[in-house]
Every structure is written in C-alpha cells, then in structure tokens.
Write a protein that holds these residues in place. Sequence first.
Motif, short mmCIF file in Angstrom:
data_model
loop_
_atom_site.label_atom_id
_atom_site.label_comp_id
_atom_site.label_asym_id
_atom_site.label_seq_id
_atom_site.Cartn_x
_atom_site.Cartn_y
_atom_site.Cartn_z
N MET A 42 -6.13 8.34 6.09
CA MET A 42 -7.42 8.09 5.43
C MET A 42 -7.97 6.70 5.68
O MET A 42 -8.80 6.21 4.91
CB MET A 42 -7.27 8.32 3.95
N SER A 100 0.83 -1.20 0.00
CA SER A 100 0.00 0.00 0.00
C SER A 100 0.87 1.25 0.00
O SER A 100 0.65 2.19 -0.75
CB SER A 100 -0.90 0.01 1.24
N ALA A 101 1.89 1.23 0.86
CA ALA A 101 2.74 2.41 1.00
C ALA A 101 3.56 2.68 -0.25
O ALA A 101 3.61 3.80 -0.75
CB ALA A 101 3.64 2.24 2.22
N PHE A 117 1.42 11.05 2.11
CA PHE A 117 0.96 10.38 0.88
C PHE A 117 1.69 9.06 0.70
O PHE A 117 1.10 8.01 0.44
CB PHE A 117 1.21 11.29 -0.33
N ILE A 157 -8.78 9.89 -3.91
CA ILE A 157 -7.43 9.65 -4.44
C ILE A 157 -7.47 8.52 -5.46
O ILE A 157 -6.87 8.60 -6.53
CB ILE A 157 -6.42 9.36 -3.31
N GLY A 181 3.83 7.32 -5.42
CA GLY A 181 4.35 8.33 -4.50
C GLY A 181 5.85 8.21 -4.32
O GLY A 181 6.55 9.21 -4.20
N ASN A 182 6.34 6.99 -4.27
CA ASN A 182 7.79 6.80 -4.09
C ASN A 182 8.52 6.96 -5.41
O ASN A 182 9.61 7.49 -5.49
CB ASN A 182 8.11 5.40 -3.59
N TYR A 200 -5.77 8.24 -9.09
CA TYR A 200 -4.61 7.33 -9.04
C TYR A 200 -4.81 6.17 -10.02
O TYR A 200 -3.89 5.72 -10.67
CB TYR A 200 -4.49 6.82 -7.62
N GLY A 212 4.34 3.11 -3.81
CA GLY A 212 3.54 3.30 -5.01
C GLY A 212 4.12 4.41 -5.86
O GLY A 212 5.31 4.72 -5.78
N LEU A 269 3.23 7.16 2.81
CA LEU A 269 2.97 6.10 3.80
C LEU A 269 1.48 5.73 3.86
O LEU A 269 1.07 4.97 4.73
CB LEU A 269 3.46 6.53 5.18
N SER A 270 0.69 6.24 2.94
CA SER A 270 -0.77 5.97 2.90
C SER A 270 -1.46 6.34 4.21
O SER A 270 -2.29 5.60 4.72
CB SER A 270 -1.07 4.48 2.64
N SER A 293 -9.82 8.43 0.59
CA SER A 293 -9.13 7.35 -0.12
C SER A 293 -9.81 7.09 -1.47
O SER A 293 -9.15 6.82 -2.46
CB SER A 293 -9.07 6.07 0.73
N SER A 344 -1.09 -0.42 -4.45
CA SER A 344 -1.62 0.76 -3.77
C SER A 344 -3.09 0.97 -4.07
O SER A 344 -3.88 1.27 -3.16
CB SER A 344 -0.83 2.02 -4.17
N VAL A 392 -6.72 3.79 5.42
CA VAL A 392 -6.20 2.62 4.70
C VAL A 392 -5.47 1.69 5.68
O VAL A 392 -5.72 0.49 5.73
CB VAL A 392 -5.21 3.05 3.58
N SER A 443 -5.22 -1.26 -1.99
CA SER A 443 -5.42 -0.85 -0.59
C SER A 443 -6.43 0.29 -0.48
O SER A 443 -7.23 0.34 0.44
CB SER A 443 -4.10 -0.47 0.07
N MET A 444 -6.39 1.22 -1.45
CA MET A 444 -7.36 2.32 -1.41
C MET A 444 -8.78 1.79 -1.59
O MET A 444 -9.71 2.27 -0.96
CB MET A 444 -7.06 3.31 -2.53
N1 PFF Z 1 1.20 5.38 -0.65
C1 PFF Z 1 0.86 5.35 -2.04
C2 PFF Z 1 2.02 5.87 -2.85
O1 PFF Z 1 3.03 6.28 -2.29
O2 PFF Z 1 1.90 5.87 -4.06
C3 PFF Z 1 -0.31 6.19 -2.36
C4 PFF Z 1 -1.49 5.97 -1.52
C5 PFF Z 1 -1.93 4.70 -1.19
C6 PFF Z 1 -2.16 7.06 -1.08
C7 PFF Z 1 -3.04 4.51 -0.44
C8 PFF Z 1 -3.25 6.90 -0.33
C9 PFF Z 1 -3.68 5.63 -0.02
F1 PFF Z 1 -4.77 5.48 0.67
#
Ligand code: PFF
Length: 454
Positions: free
Chosen positions: A237, A24-25, A231, A103, A29-30, A107, A27, A233-234, A100, A327, A239, A330-331
């Motif tokens: 929201m 989940s974390a 963002f 997003i 985002g990283n 996403y 994604g 670390l999710s 969530s 990711s 998750v 998980s959302m």
């Molecule tokens: N953590 C995910 C990322 O870094 O891409 C994005 C994300 C996942 C945001 C789950 C929000 C969420 F609920």
Amino acid sequence: MTKYYIMAAKFGSKIGMIAATVGSAVGLGNIWRFPAETQANGGAAFLLVYIGCVLLLGIPVMLVEFSIGREGGTDAIGNYRRISPKSKWWLLGGMGIAASYMILTFYIVVAGWTLEYFVSALSGDLFTGIADGSSSFEGKMKDYVSSDWKPIIFTAIMIAANVAVLMMGVRKGIEKISNIMMPLLFLILVIFCVVALSLPGASDGLNFFLNPDFSKVNGSVVIDAMGQAFFSLSLGMGVLSTYAAYFPRDTRLGRTAATVSFLDMVVAFMMGLIIFPAVTSFGMQGESLEGATLVFVTLPEVFTRMPGTQLWAILFFMLLLLAALTSTISMSEVAIRFFQDRLKMSRRKAVLIVMLPLLLFGAINSLSSGLLADFKIFGLTIFDLLDTVATNIMLPLGALAMCLYAGWFAPKGLLARQLSNDARSQGVATRAVIFIIRWVSPIAIAAILIAQFK
Ligand code: PFF
C-alpha cells in the motif's frame, strides 16, 4: 543515484531508518493478530508457513516497494508518475493511498482502545471489582470498547499524538520517536519473554507453538499466512515506498529488507513465546486468543494470577501503545507525503488535511463497535468490512500489481539498478531476487488470491 533523486526529506541515520521502518512493520499485527492467527491455524505448522510466506513473498515485495520508492523519491502516486510518465500506473499508487488510509481509520480506533487500557492499568481501574467478582474483564471490555463516547475520545487523543509527531517532520518527528520507542519495545518484549518462559508448565505452550503438526496445513492456512505476512510487514500500500524515498543514498536495499523482515518476525515469534506458555501455564489454553479478547480479556486475566499484576498490565499496554503509534504514523505519512509533494502543500497543512477527517472516520468506526453495531453491510460491521476489504483484497492485489510493474512494465533495469545500488553488473543474488519478483511472487500471490474466492 538516479535522475529522479531530487527529494529533500531523508532519514538522518541508518539506525533511524531501520527503526522507523521496523516501527511501521511492528504493530498490532505482530502483537495480537499473529498469536490469534497461529492459534486459529493449529500452532507451529502456521508458524512455518508464515516464515515461508515472509521469505518468498514478503521480502521480494518489500524490495519492490523499496525500489519504486527510492527510484521515484517522492509520494506513492508521484513515484509512478516520475518513473513511468504517460502511463496509468499511478493508479496503483492511488490504491495504496486509499488502502493505507482505510486501514488507518480502524487501526487508529484500536490504538485508542490501547491507550484507554494503558490509562486504566495506570489508574488501577482495570482491576477494580475483579477480585470480588463484581466486575469482569468481559464487562470492562464492553465498557471500554463499545460505549459510545469514551473510545472516541481516546481515538481523538491518539490522532493528536500522531499529529504532534508528524508535524515535526521526517527526521525530527518520525525518526526520532522511532529511535526511542523501538528499543523500548524490544526491552519490554524481552522482559515478558523471560517471565513467561519461566512460568511453571510453560513447556506445553511451547510445544503447541514450536512442534509442527503438518496435517494441519491446508489452503486456508496458506491464505491466512500470506495475509498476515503482508499486513505485518506493511506491504502492498505504498507505506514502504514512501519511507524508501527517505532512505539515505547508499542504503543497501537487500540488507535493509532482510533486517526489517527479520526483526518483524522476531517480534511475532517472541509474542508466541510469551502468549502460549502464559495461557497454558494458567490452564487457559481453551480461552479465545482472538484479537481483542486476547489482549483485553485473556491477558489481563493472566496478569491477575501473577505477582505484580498492575505493573505487568502497565508494561504490556505500553508495549501495545508503542507498537500501534509507530504504525499509525507510517500509515498517515503515505497520504501526507502525497499532499506535500503532489499538491505542493506545506507539511503543517498536509498533516491537518489528512488527520482532521480521521476524527470523523475514526468516530464512525468506533461507533460500529457500539451504537452502530447492528448496521451491517454484507453481514459485516463497517469496521470489519474495511478490515476485510483492505487486508484480504487490496493488500495482496497491490503487492501483486507492484511485482508485475517492477518486474515487467517499469523502464528496463529499475530493479537491477536499485537492488545493486547502481553496480554495473549484478551478482547471482540480485538476479535470483529479480527472477522471484518476476515469476514466483506474482504467480503465488495470484494463486492464493484466486483460492480465496473459491
Ligand atoms: N504492519 C502493521 C502491523 O503489523 O500492525 C500494520 C500496518 C502498518 C498495516 C502500516 C498497514 C500499514 F500501512
């Protein structure tokens, strides 16, 4: 463990639980947001502030979400209803489900683009016409991202992929796929790291990424670093509270939060080790590393200058695809768990009720990069508006409210009980973490949130 501990769905193993949570974390985002933020905020100094935000804000908020999720043992709204019946805190869970899902609606579109690029890397279409100049990566991006129907079809395929995994449930779907995808993702990252670091001239890029210039740290760097931490670390929201309800009974929350945050940071860090040396090595440091341009224009350009161009492109877009899929799963799970537990729906029905409307919302978001690009609200496209509202406002607000709830308003002892796994007395570490959750994190988040509107 606690009187609320009655839910059936659980992850089957510790490794599976970590893989799913890291899934989940880790994604987009990283992989694309972090390098873009690092470039925009001056390089290494941002990295340090980011690490500070993860340690001081990210991990405490993650522990709060884990505690609420495991104590409640159910969906994002139901957790508050069980732990604090008769209160209105369930609204916080409602905001989490809304955030969530918001997003998720954009996403999933980006995940669709990723699939489109993966397919075109596989077929070779991504590189046709590049060598003779009859086409460019900018032109291809326009075609892949902004055309009316193609991105919608790929978004729909990504939704179908999510549905397929989610229908199989927590253990056979989410956990199983994470167990396969996460090791694969790390393997691809390691390969890219080795290649990027051995490119000639890599050290200039490393210097930008690792040699901090503290004069670059200012308020906006801190704001961006906090947003990025939440963002990535999710957080904020529901998750992770939804996933925490699936944690095995004897899970040590502190150790889990540290592991997940560490691995998430490692992936972001490795992306820095890949991107900055690669772009400087090919003299492209002036190029934009801004989100979509980075992955859809700059990196393909880098690949064309490397032997084995197509193979690198295939591997890279596969990396993005794996990261995006775990990711989005998980959302989606946040709302699905709500429909299952609160409204007593079957898994199948809950999955469909959450994912079918996503086809429509995804299509609207997709068109906002094409046909609807000129339709603006507050000067932003629908896509950017959702991103800004959810990421910059709802996530920090959610995180702040969760800290206040767990630290001050929840029935006494919730944090102590959850963080120490029901031990009778708490060690120094647990007490220190509780202090941070009650005082440091909320004050810091509130200050940064207020600074944002100045
Ligand atoms: N953590 C995910 C990322 O870094 O891409 C994005 C994300 C996942 C945001 C789950 C929000 C969420 F609920």
